[in-house]
Write a protein that holds these residues in place. Structure first.
Motif, PDB file in Angstrom:
ATOM      1  N   SER A 170       0.946  -1.148   0.044  1.00 31.90           N
ATOM      2  CA  SER A 170       0.192  -0.434  -0.182  1.00 31.90           C
ATOM      3  C   SER A 170       1.374   1.410  -0.414  1.00 31.90           C
ATOM      4  O   SER A 170      -0.081   2.493  -0.700  1.00 31.90           O
ATOM      5  N   HIS A 197      -0.911  -7.130  -4.508  1.00 28.04           N
ATOM      6  CA  HIS A 197      -1.657  -7.405  -3.671  1.00 28.04           C
ATOM      7  C   HIS A 197      -1.374  -9.430  -2.859  1.00 28.04           C
ATOM      8  O   HIS A 197      -1.345  -9.419  -3.949  1.00 28.04           O
ATOM      9  N   ARG A 203      -5.795  -7.121   0.430  1.00 25.81           N
ATOM     10  CA  ARG A 203      -6.520  -8.023  -0.660  1.00 25.81           C
ATOM     11  C   ARG A 203      -6.267  -7.556  -2.055  1.00 25.81           C
ATOM     12  O   ARG A 203      -7.009  -7.994  -2.983  1.00 25.81           O
ATOM     13  N   GLY A 204      -6.422  -5.658  -2.022  1.00 22.86           N
ATOM     14  CA  GLY A 204      -6.799  -4.714  -2.451  1.00 22.86           C
ATOM     15  C   GLY A 204      -8.115  -4.732  -2.439  1.00 22.86           C
ATOM     16  O   GLY A 204      -8.473  -3.445  -3.787  1.00 22.86           O
ATOM     17  N   GLY A 232      -6.494  -0.329  -4.038  1.00 27.51           N
ATOM     18  CA  GLY A 232      -6.327  -1.240  -2.345  1.00 27.51           C
ATOM     19  C   GLY A 232      -6.731  -0.030  -1.308  1.00 27.51           C
ATOM     20  O   GLY A 232      -6.941   0.912  -1.307  1.00 27.51           O
TER      21      GLY A 232
END
Length: 627
Positions: A72, A82, A411-412, A567
């Motif tokens: 991130s 991710h 996980r985005g 994300g």
């Protein structure tokens, strides 16, 4: 010499002794004081059924958090890389010993096999039991509690215990001590105001340097429409390039139903180029806790999203009308989490299948989150316009909910929450006069942070008003008492605090806590259609779906260029604002009163009223391509 019969009998008895553990001494796991305004009416009926969720420790969560920040942070080589669903689940899986001991304990109470359901990672175990059994398992007594102001009723206890050997293997058991009401973030001072006339522009313009073309229709200063927002946030003329690959969603609870007739009337009046669009509904029914097979359907008008006009929800209509019209033709999804309104169980109805309030609100994080974390394909941007006071949510429960949002970020998925509508207070009364007391028994006057906006793994969205923008007076903001300030905020928040006059609000807030909001967007005089009538609403409930829509457009830009979705946004947002070109419209006028104070002030840079300000899509779409 021992006979074979004796040896066999000894072996059987020994095995039985292992399978049936001895009784263990219970020790108190958690005790809370009921929040102000809640009253215990009477003991809960022993036959009343509740669904208990047991959270097992996640020993590798720190490693997950490291991954979250690595993917991130735009300065990281791993930015945008991710994790998969399976990788996240492996990082939050409990230790096998915890699984074994908890299942052994449940089996000792007759709960095994189909009586248990587990999250995909195995970090949550759910059982559905009568109150009488829950009280035995937890060595406690449940009562029916009522909230005086709202009439909400819950079956709760203020203290529960666990066998001593399980304390290190269970983080939290709920519903037990959580009194959160989790209400829509729509200012209670101005609800829906009917206004049959659709706002019309007379051609007059207001100069706004950061808007599309440097100006915006003067009518937007009194009524906000999707066109106003596209102009104001410099997105006029942008058409999503990869609808289908990119998706957006909003959530709904408390039987807030998004009405299709209202939606299409809204489009006909205000977004005519999108009149052929619709949205999907995912109905998440957490009632069948034994199987964890949630009943979800892609539903169109007349399905599980109740379309009776009287059942249309102002919140649900607002969220869908703005999130989905601003991003047309990007596919939109409305998540509706099963549940019924609160009720007071009595001798005539002691076993209602809906645990009061549980399914629809406070445990949204364990119903909705269980569903989305188990799903393989998720929308890249999700908005939620609900929340409550942080102190009404026990720390153990709040931290587990917050960790679920970290999983989604890894996980985005970008998760946005309204920052709240009570300024620095709780929004239950006029912010200038409301009483703000701590819930630790001391009844100290303190500012009241909101949750989940205070979670460091979500993006909290405050509210602005007028054109050009100033802060909305109700915009929730402040500092968490649960989470320390994350490193991505250090420079900006330290600067803000250093510019406050010495001693300002000393003792009323936690200066070292996670600060919020992170960003903001318009939140006053939004035109919506509800029950086929055009009117206006206010609140950070307007701001969150609006900001989320522009995040979705930015995801469209990245995905169309072969890049990953954004994300978890906060490290990027704070990094961008450390540069000379930020992509945000700084809001420097206004404050957020509450608790008998003027609250914090909006100022140059980040502030706990509007965060970094509102989005400038035209600039951000270039910045996110270079991240």
């Amino acid at each position: 010499m021992l006979s074979l019969r004796f040896v066999f009998l000894f072996a059987v008895l020994s095995a039985f002794a292992v399978a049936a553990p001895a009784e263990h001494t219970h020790r108190v796991k958690e005790t809370v004081l009921p929040p102000r305004g809640w009253t215990a009416l009477r003991p809960a009926s022993p036959a009343h059924t509740i669904e208990i969720r047991i959270g097992l420790p996640q020993p590798n969560f720190a490693e997950l958090e490291d991954h979250l920040y690595a993917v991130s942070d735009p300065s990281s080589e791993r930015y945008g890389g991710h994790l998969s669903k399976e990788e996240v689940e492996a990082l939050v899986a409990p230790h096998p010993e915890s699984v074994h001991l908890v299942e052994e304990w449940l089996a000792s109470h007759g709960l095994l096999g189909d009586a248990l359901s587990r999250s995909p990672a195995g970090d949550w175990v759910t059982v559905r039991v009568p109150v009488s059994l829950a009280e035995k398992m937890l060595d406690t007594t449940y009562h029916v509690w009522t909230h005086t102001a709202s009439g909400t009723s819950l079956v709760r206890t203020t203290s529960y215990s666990l066998p001593e050997h399980l304390h290190a293997h269970i983080d939290v058991v709920q519903p037990t001590t959580t009194f959160s009401r989790f209400t829509p973030m729509r200012t209670t001072y101005q609800s829906f105001r009917a206004n049959a006339a659709v706002p019309q522009s007379d051609g007059a313009k207001i100069a706004v340097p950061y808007a599309s073309g440097g100006q915006i229709a003067a009518s937007c200063n009194g009524t906000i429409t999707p066109t106003c927002l596209l102009e104001l946030y410099n997105a006029t003329g942008y058409t999503p390039q990869v609808p289908g690959e990119n998706k957006i969603a909003v959530t709904g609870y408390l039987e807030q139903y998004a009405n299709y007739d209202d939606y299409h009337e809204f489009l006909e009046e205000l977004v005519p180029y999108a009149t052929d669009s619709t949205f999907s509904v995912v109905y998440i029914n957490g009632k069948d806790s034994r199987t964890l097979r949630f009943e979800f359907l892609m539903v169109f008008p007349g399905g599980l999203n109740n379309q009776t006009p009287a059942d249309a929800g102002i919140e649900a209509d607002l969220d869908t009308q703005y999130a989905f019209s601003l991003t047309y033709p990007t596919p939109g999804t409305f998540y509706t989490t099963g549940g019924s309104p609160p009720f007071i169980p009595d001798d005539l109805e002691p076993t209602d299948s809906n645990e009061p309030y549980m399914q629809a609100s406070e445990s949204y994080a364990l119903v909705w989150l269980e569903y989305v974390l188990a799903a393989d394909d998720l929308p890249q941007s999700i908005s939620t316009s609900y929340g409550d006071d942080e102190q009404t949510v026990p720390y153990s429960y709040a931290t587990r909910v917050c960790s679920e949002f970290a999983q989604l970020g890894a996980r985005g998925v970008s998760i946005m929450f309204s920052s709240g509508d009570g300024g620095v207070g709780d929004g239950d009364a006029d912010p200038a006069t409301q009483e703000c007391y701590s819930n630790d028994g001391t009844n100290r006057t303190i500012f009241i942070p909101g949750f989940p906006a205070s979670c460091p793994y979500v993006t909290a969205v405050g509210a602005t008003s007028e054109v050009p923008e100033i802060s909305a007076w109700f915009s929730g903001g402040g500092f968490s008492n649960y989470w320390a300030r994350p490193s991505y905020q250090d420079v900006a928040v330290t600067k803000y605090l250093g510019e406050l006059a010495p001693g300002t609000y000393a003792g009323l807030y936690n200066a070292s806590g996670r600060a919020y909001p992170d960003v903001s967007a318009e939140g006053v005089n939004f035109t919506i259609v509800w029950d086929l009538e055009t009117g206006l609403v206010d609140g950070t409930s307007c701001s969150s779906p609006t900001f989320t829509a522009f995040v979705s457009l930015l995801n469209d830009v990245r995905i169309a260029s072969g890049k990953s979705a954004l994300g978890f946004l906060n490290p990027l947002i704070y990094a961008l604002n450390a540069g000379t070109v930020t992509g945000f419209n700084d809001i420097t006028v206004g404050n957020n009163p509450g608790c008998g104070t003027e609250g914090f002030n909006a100022t140059i840079g980040w502030d706990p009223v509007t965060g970094w300000g509102s989005p400038n899509f035209g600039i951000l779409k270039e910045l996110v391509l270079s991240a």
